[in-house]
Design a protein around this motif. Structure first.
Motif, PDB file in Angstrom:
ATOM      1  N   PHE A  15       0.841  -1.193   0.000  1.00 56.59           N
ATOM      2  CA  PHE A  15       0.000   0.000   0.000  1.00 56.59           C
ATOM      3  C   PHE A  15       0.887   1.258   0.000  1.00 56.59           C
ATOM      4  CE2 PHE A  15      -2.692  -3.127   2.084  1.00 56.59           C
ATOM      5  CZ  PHE A  15      -3.986  -2.788   1.748  1.00 56.59           C
TER       6      PHE A  15
ATOM      7  N   GLY B 212       4.117   5.704  11.340  1.00 60.18           N
ATOM      8  CA  GLY B 212       3.199   5.015  10.430  1.00 60.18           C
ATOM      9  C   GLY B 212       1.972   4.617  11.220  1.00 60.18           C
ATOM     10  N   SER B 213       1.127   3.786  10.628  1.00 59.20           N
ATOM     11  CA  SER B 213      -0.081   3.376  11.350  1.00 59.20           C
ATOM     12  C   SER B 213       0.252   2.528  12.571  1.00 59.20           C
ATOM     13  CB  SER B 213      -0.997   2.563  10.444  1.00 59.20           C
ATOM     14  OG  SER B 213      -1.814   3.428   9.705  1.00 59.20           O
ATOM     15  N   SER B 214       1.338   1.755  12.485  1.00 62.91           N
ATOM     16  CA  SER B 214       1.636   0.873  13.629  1.00 62.91           C
ATOM     17  C   SER B 214       1.853   1.699  14.884  1.00 62.91           C
ATOM     18  CB  SER B 214       2.862   0.013  13.346  1.00 62.91           C
ATOM     19  OG  SER B 214       2.629  -0.768  12.220  1.00 62.91           O
TER      20      SER B 214
ATOM     21  N   GLN C 254      -4.532  -6.295  11.328  1.00 64.85           N
ATOM     22  CA  GLN C 254      -3.145  -6.202  10.886  1.00 64.85           C
ATOM     23  C   GLN C 254      -2.260  -6.516  12.089  1.00 64.85           C
ATOM     24  OE1 GLN C 254      -0.243  -4.216  11.079  1.00 64.85           O
ATOM     25  NE2 GLN C 254       0.625  -4.462   9.026  1.00 64.85           N
TER      26      GLN C 254
ATOM     27  N   CYS D 235       0.012  -5.195  13.660  1.00 61.85           N
ATOM     28  CA  CYS D 235       0.353  -4.189  14.677  1.00 61.85           C
ATOM     29  C   CYS D 235      -0.539  -4.345  15.911  1.00 61.85           C
ATOM     30  CB  CYS D 235       0.278  -2.777  14.120  1.00 61.85           C
ATOM     31  SG  CYS D 235      -1.373  -2.220  13.709  1.00 61.85           S
TER      32      CYS D 235
ATOM     33  N   ILE E  60     -11.992  -1.651  11.354  1.00 61.72           N
ATOM     34  CA  ILE E  60     -10.920  -1.472  10.359  1.00 61.72           C
ATOM     35  C   ILE E  60     -11.506  -0.898   9.072  1.00 61.72           C
ATOM     36  CG2 ILE E  60      -8.999  -2.602   9.168  1.00 61.72           C
ATOM     37  CD1 ILE E  60      -9.178  -4.877  11.218  1.00 61.72           C
TER      38      ILE E  60
ATOM     39  N   GLY F 268     -10.692  -0.771   5.859  1.00 58.81           N
ATOM     40  CA  GLY F 268      -9.799  -1.325   4.858  1.00 58.81           C
ATOM     41  C   GLY F 268      -8.992  -2.470   5.437  1.00 58.81           C
TER      42      GLY F 268
ATOM     43  N   THR G 217      -6.618  -5.344   5.723  1.00 59.39           N
ATOM     44  CA  THR G 217      -5.365  -5.519   4.979  1.00 59.39           C
ATOM     45  C   THR G 217      -5.460  -6.636   3.940  1.00 59.39           C
ATOM     46  OG1 THR G 217      -4.443  -5.079   7.157  1.00 59.39           O
ATOM     47  CG2 THR G 217      -2.886  -5.514   5.393  1.00 59.39           C
TER      48      THR G 217
ATOM     49  N   ASP H 160      -9.152   1.895  12.813  1.00 55.07           N
ATOM     50  CA  ASP H 160      -7.862   1.727  12.156  1.00 55.07           C
ATOM     51  C   ASP H 160      -8.095   2.025  10.672  1.00 55.07           C
ATOM     52  OD1 ASP H 160      -5.616   0.874  10.837  1.00 55.07           O
ATOM     53  OD2 ASP H 160      -5.510  -1.101  11.797  1.00 55.07           O
TER      54      ASP H 160
ATOM     55  N   ALA I 128      -5.864   2.761   8.406  1.00 56.02           N
ATOM     56  CA  ALA I 128      -4.522   2.793   7.794  1.00 56.02           C
ATOM     57  C   ALA I 128      -4.610   3.162   6.317  1.00 56.02           C
ATOM     58  CB  ALA I 128      -3.821   1.453   7.975  1.00 56.02           C
TER      59      ALA I 128
ATOM     60  N   SER J   4      -2.274   5.873   7.832  1.00 54.75           N
ATOM     61  CA  SER J   4      -0.893   5.976   7.328  1.00 54.75           C
ATOM     62  C   SER J   4      -0.848   7.083   6.289  1.00 54.75           C
ATOM     63  CB  SER J   4      -0.463   4.668   6.643  1.00 54.75           C
ATOM     64  OG  SER J   4      -0.593   3.557   7.475  1.00 54.75           O
TER      65      SER J   4
ATOM     66  N   HIS K 163       1.590   7.457   4.508  1.00 55.35           N
ATOM     67  CA  HIS K 163       2.345   6.875   3.384  1.00 55.35           C
ATOM     68  C   HIS K 163       1.528   5.875   2.559  1.00 55.35           C
ATOM     69  CE1 HIS K 163       4.019   4.293   6.906  1.00 55.35           C
ATOM     70  NE2 HIS K 163       2.980   3.676   6.404  1.00 55.35           N
ATOM     71  N   LYS K 164       0.232   5.763   2.871  1.00 58.82           N
ATOM     72  CA  LYS K 164      -0.607   4.939   1.991  1.00 58.82           C
ATOM     73  C   LYS K 164      -1.391   5.918   1.109  1.00 58.82           C
ATOM     74  CE  LYS K 164      -0.293   0.883   4.785  1.00 58.82           C
ATOM     75  NZ  LYS K 164      -0.374   0.706   6.214  1.00 58.82           N
TER      76      LYS K 164
HETATM   77  C1  LIG Z   1      -5.352  -2.080   8.664  1.00 57.81           C
HETATM   78  C2  LIG Z   1      -3.903  -1.779   8.876  1.00 57.81           C
HETATM   79  N1  LIG Z   1      -3.486  -1.331  10.084  1.00 57.81           N
HETATM   80  C3  LIG Z   1      -2.193  -1.029  10.321  1.00 57.81           C
HETATM   81  C4  LIG Z   1      -1.230  -1.187   9.341  1.00 57.81           C
HETATM   82  C5  LIG Z   1       0.205  -0.837   9.653  1.00 57.81           C
HETATM   83  O1  LIG Z   1       0.579   0.250   8.859  1.00 57.81           O
HETATM   84  P1  LIG Z   1       2.021   0.887   8.816  1.00 57.81           P
HETATM   85  O2  LIG Z   1       2.764   0.109   7.790  1.00 57.81           O
HETATM   86  O3  LIG Z   1       1.770   2.296   8.381  1.00 57.81           O
HETATM   87  O4  LIG Z   1       2.643   0.801  10.166  1.00 57.81           O
HETATM   88  C6  LIG Z   1      -1.609  -1.658   8.077  1.00 57.81           C
HETATM   89  C7  LIG Z   1      -0.608  -1.873   7.018  1.00 57.81           C
HETATM   90  O5  LIG Z   1      -0.854  -2.427   5.980  1.00 57.81           O
HETATM   91  C8  LIG Z   1      -2.984  -1.951   7.831  1.00 57.81           C
HETATM   92  O6  LIG Z   1      -3.412  -2.378   6.632  1.00 57.81           O
END
Ligand SMILES: Cc1ncc(COP(=O)(O)O)c(C=O)c1O
Length: 467
Positions: A64, A124-126, A165, A167, A210, A212, A214, A245, A247, A275, A277-278
């Protein structure tokens, strides 16, 4: 002078062509640092060449994360790499840009005007999910303590669908939380709203929706989740909050489905992460987390940093990191505006839906996601496809053309279903998508004409084949 003429050991000068230098023969340091310096241009070439076989990021449809930014954005980011995002007093204007991004995102997510939202950039999202998770845990504990509940011997829990995901698993392990998984199944490919409240009790710190998933790109129905949570909270000892979430969806849905209610418009959604960066369209290294109101972020998680005589609250797991991604995010907001983001995302979605249709029309695949939420296409081989090859073989064929399109199993409860996923990003144009379709078709033709050697049943991974 770079190297003197009478240097006995180094005969190369800056005029020597790179591939004519002795330095080019240098043994690449693997376990200990090299003895002597080498010319920067030679070092650059050697490192660059080492990375050459990694594949073309633009053809990597597994990720992504952004693989394209405009030249001006890249230049700006390269010129601001030295700025440290945490150093608010040295870089007050960078901090101002971060704050503007927080405001812009809070506005996109409909932060209520009568509340005081608070948010920050992250790696990032994590990191954003970790912070949101910690806020839920601390807030739950503070409230549970007041009610005299046992907060030391009994573990709190977090409720999420099994399409989570990794994380969130990390969060639960690192912060000692029980992760309660609501299983996905063929009828419920996103959070099962009829079942979710069965997993909730007084020890639930929150429910994660969520935007989206993953694996498939599907959205959880956050509005319906809000309804069932609202019903539960009417009589609950401790009300349960929702964290979204987002992301990938957090910076996609606001532009493409502005009427979809998934954000702070919903009463019980108290925090959201995404994120940058997505679909925020920045190179990797940026995420965002936001709380609807200060009351949802316990004070003990905020650290005050002195800033030009005032105080600047910060909340982060990391300390130092470059601010260039924050600056890249602000550049994108300024450069594209709402309409620019909408145009980019809409075209990406059109490309995804075109791909889904073409793949469906091939007659061999069942489509799991057709790009109508997130621009992600995923599919499995039909039960009656009657072919001797697998999706892994097809992935191998596509790799020969440079495309990375992974095949993998769905999560728990559906792990027998193996799917292939194409993540469409802004830089996958229509012409490239047509090329991908042609490469899929020619890959299938080659596989149909190949004699596939089956490995044993346990190994469903890549199969070899002979022509
Ligand atoms: C639903 C979801 N949450 C969290 C993340 C973690 O994202 P990041 O790579 O920005 O840490 C992702 C990454 O694909 C994701 O799809």
């Amino acid at each position: 002078m770079l190297f003197s003429r009478d240097d006995k050991e180094l005969k190369d000068t800056y005029r020597t062509p790179i591939f004519g230098t002795e330095e080019e023969d240098v043994e690449m340091p693997r376990y200990s640092i090299g003895k002597k310096p080498i010319q920067p241009r030679v070092a650059y070439r050697l490192v660059k060449d080492e990375l050459m076989d990694e594949g073309n990021a633009r053809l990597n449809l597994a990720t992504f994360c952004q693989t394209y930014m405009e030249d001006e954005a890249t230049k700006l980011m390269a010129e601001t790499l030295e700025k440290n995002a945490i150093d608010k007093s040295e870089y007050p204007q960078t901090t101002e840009l971060e704050n503007r991004c927080v405001n812009i995102i809070a506005d996109l997510w409909h932060a209520p005007k009568d509340m005081k939202f608070i948010g920050t950039s992250t790696v990032g999202s994590s990191e954003a999910c970790m912070l949101a998770g910690m806020a839920m845990k601390f807030r739950w504990r503070n409230r549970a303590k007041k009610l005299g509940m046992d907060v030391t011997n009994k573990k709190p829990n977090l409720v999420i669908s099994s399409g989570f995901q990794v994380c969130w698993e990390k969060f639960c392990v690192y912060w000692d939380i029980e992760m309660r998984l609501v299983p996905l199944d063929e009828e419920h490919m996103s959070l099962n709203i009829d079942k979710v409240m069965d997993y909730v009790d007084d020890y639930t710190i929150g429910i994660v929706g969520i935007l989206g998933i993953t694996y498939t790109g599907k959205y959880d129905d956050i509005k319906k989740l809000n309804d069932v949570v609202e019903e539960y909270n009417k009589t609950a000892k401790l009300s349960v909050p929702i964290h979204v979430d987002g992301a990938s969806g957090g910076l996609f849905a606001p532009f493409i489905e502005p009427d979809l209610e998934w954000d702070f418009r919903l009463k019980n959604v108290v925090s959201i992460s995404t994120s940058g960066h997505k679909y925020g369209l920045v190179y990797p290294g940026i995420g965002w987390v936001m709380w609807k109101d200060e009351q949802f972020l316990p004070k003990e998680l905020i650290f005050e940093v002195s800033y030009l005589g005032g105080k600047m609250p910060t909340m982060a797991i990391n300390f130092s990191r470059s601010a260039s991604q924050v600056i890249g995010q602000y550049y994108n907001f300024l450069r594209y505006g709402f309409e620019g983001y909408r145009q980019i995302h809409q075209r990406t979605k059109d490309v995804a839906m075109y791909l889904a249709k073409e793949i469906k029309d091939m007659g061999l695949f069942e489509i799991y996601n057709d790009g109508s939420n997130l621009p992600i296409v995923c599919y499995k081989l039909k039960e009656d496809a009657n072919v001797e090859w697998t999706l892994d073989d097809l992935a191998d064929r596509l790799l020969m053309k440079g495309w990375q399109v992974p095949a993998y199993p769905l999560p728990e409860n559906l792990q027998n279903v193996r799917i292939q996923r194409i993540v469409c990003r802004a830089d996958l144009g229509h012409a490239m998508a047509e090329q991908l379709v042609n490469d899929i078709k020619s890959g299938i033709k080659a596989l149909n004409n190949a004699h596939v050697l089956e490995k044993n049943e346990q190994n469903k991974g890549a199969h070899g084949f002979t022509h």
